[in-house]
Each structure stands twice: as C-alpha cells, then as structure tokens.
Design a protein around this motif. Structure first.
Motif, mmCIF file in Angstrom:
data_model
loop_
_atom_site.group_PDB
_atom_site.id
_atom_site.type_symbol
_atom_site.label_atom_id
_atom_site.label_comp_id
_atom_site.label_asym_id
_atom_site.label_seq_id
_atom_site.Cartn_x
_atom_site.Cartn_y
_atom_site.Cartn_z
ATOM 1 N N GLY A 57 1.875 -2.599 9.444
ATOM 2 C CA GLY A 57 1.873 -3.918 8.824
ATOM 3 C C GLY A 57 0.466 -4.478 8.699
ATOM 4 N N GLU A 58 0.272 -5.684 9.218
ATOM 5 C CA GLU A 58 -1.029 -6.341 9.126
ATOM 6 C C GLU A 58 -2.102 -5.591 9.921
ATOM 7 N N GLY A 59 -1.681 -4.836 10.948
ATOM 8 C CA GLY A 59 -2.646 -4.057 11.722
ATOM 9 C C GLY A 59 -3.339 -3.008 10.866
ATOM 10 N N LEU A 60 -2.581 -2.357 9.990
ATOM 11 C CA LEU A 60 -3.155 -1.364 9.082
ATOM 12 C C LEU A 60 -4.107 -2.034 8.093
ATOM 13 N N LEU A 61 -3.700 -3.211 7.592
ATOM 14 C CA LEU A 61 -4.566 -3.933 6.655
ATOM 15 C C LEU A 61 -5.865 -4.357 7.337
ATOM 16 N N LEU A 62 -5.764 -4.769 8.597
ATOM 17 C CA LEU A 62 -6.957 -5.149 9.345
ATOM 18 C C LEU A 62 -7.865 -3.944 9.578
ATOM 19 N N LEU A 63 -7.256 -2.788 9.829
ATOM 20 C CA LEU A 63 -8.032 -1.561 10.007
ATOM 21 C C LEU A 63 -8.813 -1.228 8.737
ATOM 22 N N ILE A 64 -8.189 -1.428 7.586
ATOM 23 C CA ILE A 64 -8.892 -1.196 6.314
ATOM 24 C C ILE A 64 -10.066 -2.159 6.174
ATOM 25 N N ASP A 65 -9.865 -3.418 6.577
ATOM 26 C CA ASP A 65 -10.977 -4.379 6.582
ATOM 27 C C ASP A 65 -12.137 -3.868 7.431
ATOM 28 N N ILE A 66 -11.815 -3.354 8.621
ATOM 29 C CA ILE A 66 -12.848 -2.914 9.557
ATOM 30 C C ILE A 66 -13.594 -1.702 9.002
ATOM 31 N N ILE A 67 -12.851 -0.764 8.405
ATOM 32 C CA ILE A 67 -13.497 0.416 7.810
ATOM 33 C C ILE A 67 -14.446 -0.019 6.689
ATOM 34 N N ARG A 68 -13.967 -0.960 5.872
ATOM 35 C CA ARG A 68 -14.793 -1.466 4.775
ATOM 36 C C ARG A 68 -16.036 -2.165 5.311
ATOM 37 N N LEU A 69 -15.863 -2.884 6.411
ATOM 38 C CA LEU A 69 -16.959 -3.658 7.002
ATOM 39 C C LEU A 69 -18.015 -2.758 7.629
ATOM 40 N N LEU A 70 -17.582 -1.690 8.310
ATOM 41 C CA LEU A 70 -18.509 -0.875 9.106
ATOM 42 C C LEU A 70 -18.999 0.379 8.390
ATOM 43 N N SER A 71 -18.347 0.769 7.299
ATOM 44 C CA SER A 71 -18.760 1.938 6.499
ATOM 45 C C SER A 71 -19.069 3.170 7.354
ATOM 46 N N LYS A 84 7.316 8.081 11.407
ATOM 47 C CA LYS A 84 6.829 7.872 10.049
ATOM 48 C C LYS A 84 5.328 7.610 10.089
ATOM 49 N N ALA A 85 4.576 8.493 9.472
ATOM 50 C CA ALA A 85 3.119 8.432 9.584
ATOM 51 C C ALA A 85 2.537 7.359 8.679
ATOM 52 N N MET A 86 1.391 6.825 9.097
ATOM 53 C CA MET A 86 0.644 5.916 8.237
ATOM 54 C C MET A 86 -0.042 6.741 7.153
ATOM 55 N N PRO A 87 -0.417 6.149 6.036
ATOM 56 C CA PRO A 87 -1.038 6.926 4.960
ATOM 57 C C PRO A 87 -2.391 7.481 5.388
ATOM 58 N N PRO A 88 -2.775 8.642 4.888
ATOM 59 C CA PRO A 88 -4.112 9.166 5.196
ATOM 60 C C PRO A 88 -5.182 8.198 4.691
ATOM 61 N N PRO A 91 -11.106 8.114 1.417
ATOM 62 C CA PRO A 91 -12.010 7.157 0.775
ATOM 63 C C PRO A 91 -11.349 6.401 -0.376
ATOM 64 N N ALA A 92 -10.531 7.105 -1.169
ATOM 65 C CA ALA A 92 -9.877 6.450 -2.302
ATOM 66 C C ALA A 92 -8.875 5.392 -1.815
ATOM 67 N N HIS A 93 -8.118 5.739 -0.752
ATOM 68 C CA HIS A 93 -7.121 4.787 -0.242
ATOM 69 C C HIS A 93 -7.799 3.516 0.274
ATOM 70 N N VAL A 94 -8.868 3.699 1.028
ATOM 71 C CA VAL A 94 -9.590 2.541 1.564
ATOM 72 C C VAL A 94 -10.244 1.753 0.432
ATOM 73 N N HIS A 95 -10.733 2.454 -0.566
ATOM 74 C CA HIS A 95 -11.458 1.809 -1.667
ATOM 75 C C HIS A 95 -10.535 0.910 -2.486
ATOM 76 N N PHE A 96 -9.323 1.395 -2.760
ATOM 77 C CA PHE A 96 -8.439 0.675 -3.662
ATOM 78 C C PHE A 96 -7.451 -0.262 -2.954
#
Length: 311
Positions: A57-71, A84-88, A91-96
């Motif tokens: 849920g929001e935890g995954l979205l926050l993780l994407i924020d952190i990846i974007r922030l820290l590169s 049920k696995a989270m999506p891989p 780079p494309a998934h994080v980017h879009f």
C-alpha cells in the motif's frame, strides 16, 4: 550487518530522533528526516541503505519516494516466499510510478509495428534520459516462510527493548561487578529554561506536559535556535524540529520547586553542552527497568497493578 543490533552499537555520524516505531502517521516528516540525514553523506565511502519492511500500500509508494530521493546505484529486492510479491522495482517502474508524495514521469503511448497489436511505452519528446538508472538485483528465496510477518512484530519489539537496555548499559561501570539499578545512579540536573520540550507523537496540554515527561525516554537534541524563556516554566516548542540528536536519556524525576529535570544519560559531557532540546516520542522504557527496581519496599515507583482501563 549480520548480528543483532544491540550487540554492536556505535554512535552514528548523523542522527535524528523520529520518535515512533512506524512512520505511517507522519510520512512527510519521515521523508524530511531522510533528506536531513542523507545530506551528511559525502560519497567518500559506499553507503548501504537498509529500508524498512513496510512494502504494501502506502509503504510501497513511500519506498518509491525514497528511491527517487536517494538515487541509489543498486537495489537489492528480496521477494517473499509463498506470498503475493511486490512488483520488481526496475528503473522504469520507479520512473513512471507515482509515489506517496512524488509524481511519476508522464508516459506516452506509441503504436509499435510487428508487436501483435501490443502497445509499448516511450519517453515523451524532450524528456531527460540522463536520470540515474539503478541496477536491480532480484533475490527469490526458496525456503518456506521466508519473510513471513507473523512473528516479526514480537521480535522487533524485543530487539528495540534490547537496544535500549544495551544503550543504558553504558551507564554502568566498566569494571566487572554488580549491575547498579538506575535509581542508584546520580542524574544530571538540567534547568527548565536550558532546554526546549516537544512531545512528538501526540498533543499534550501544557498543564500536563510534566506528567508526560516524567519517567520517559527522551532524545537529547540540538536545535539551531537559541532557547529563550520568559517564565520559570518549561520551554515548549509548537512544532517538531528536524534536528541533530546527540543521544538519549531517561527523565528520572522532575523537581518542580527548583525547576530542574533529573536526567540519566551516557552521553559524554562535551556533547551534553550542545543539547538544548528534549524530544519525547512513542518509545517506552522497557518494562523490566521499571518492574525490576531493586531495594524498593512497598510500591514500586512509576508502576501500578491497580490500573483503570477506562481512563
């Protein structure tokens, strides 16, 4: 990396006291804390970022924020067996993908000939393709119950208590001998007007603030502003600062007549001189510290068995 954290504690180069075991209630401040700590990183050594286990849920979205922030240059993603696995996190998934507080890059559709009518994606014209691209290392465990969450919560609370007890162990003499109870150790006396106070996790009426602070675990922090007080009472902050934390302590008593906090802490005096703020969070002193006080006759201080749950 492999051992329990309480067995090899070290003073961090940069630390902020977040004051809660989960960031669900205030994700914006969590990101501000991450930015503040990361600003200290000078890239002179490799950096391993250990993300938290909230990935739904929001935890995954926050993780994407952190990846974007820290590169990061690499991401190691460990899948969970029998779940049920989270999506891989490519780079494309994080980017879009949209994060919790950041937006994903705009996608544009284009028809690709010879693809069986399937549509493919491309970057919009003029899009910057030089954005950092991480390498994804995907690990899929093949043993049962890997990553199962059922028992993790219990273990994490025990590990937190062990970390606090390990930290308080620095109050003891290095000589091998009897462990002294905390109430027999001499505390520092800190005047009310020398430090600002803030309760992080909830609103407390100013008239009740001393009840909240007494017998509590506090972060010993340094705010850039000078602490100024016009009255004899405590100095109260109206917002939670994102600031350096120099260590931790226990407010083992409050002297209302002399306007003093009594604080036990292993932080060395040269660092204590910089402390001008006490932050109280939702982190409790381990029960064994309060229940196991030695040499007490009658009621144990700060402990009650006659508790009214309707309060």
């Amino acid at each position: 990396l492999a051992g329990p954290p309480f067995t090899h504690q070290q003073m961090p180069r940069k630390m902020v006291y977040y004051g809660q075991t989960s960031c669900e209630q205030d994700t914006e401040r969590y990101l501000d804390v991450v930015k503040y700590v990361f600003s200290c990183y000078k890239k002179e050594v490799p950096l391993v970022i250990n993300t938290m286990g909230w990935v739904k849920g929001e935890g995954l979205l926050l993780l994407i924020d952190i990846i974007r922030l820290l590169s990061p240059s690499h991401i190691v993603q460990m899948d969970v067996c029998d779940c049920k696995a989270m999506p891989p996190l490519t780079p494309a998934h994080v980017h879009f993908s949209a994060g919790l507080h950041t937006k994903g890059k705009q996608q544009s559709k284009c028809k690709q000939l010879g693809a069986g009518g399937m549509e493919s994606w491309k970057y919009p014209e003029g899009e910057d393709m030089s954005a950092p691209q991480h390498k994804l290392l995907y690990v899929h465990p093949e043993f049962p119950r890997a990553g199962a969450a059922g028992e993790v919560r219990v273990h994490s609370s025990i590990l937190r208590d062990m970390s606090i007890l390990g930290y308080l162990g620095h109050l003891q003499s290095p000589d091998i001998g009897a462990v002294l109870p905390l109430h027999s150790l001499v505390p520092y006396q800190v005047p009310f007007n020398a430090v600002a106070l803030r309760v992080i996790h909830t609103d407390v009426a100013p008239s009740n603030i001393m009840y909240a602070v007494n017998a509590s675990w506090v972060g010993l922090c340094c705010i850039p502003e000078e602490v100024r007080c016009q009255t004899d009472g405590p100095v109260l902050l109206t917002q939670t600062p994102v600031c350096d934390c120099l260590g931790f302590g226990i407010v083992r008593g409050v002297d209302m007549e002399k306007k003093l906090y009594h604080i036990l802490t292993p932080v060395p005096p040269e660092n204590l001189r910089l402390v001008n703020c006490l932050l109280l969070g939702n982190i409790a002193i381990p029960n064994c510290v309060l229940v196991g006080q030695q040499g007490i006759e009658g009621e144990i201080p700060y402990v009650t068995s006659d508790y009214n749950y309707s309060i």
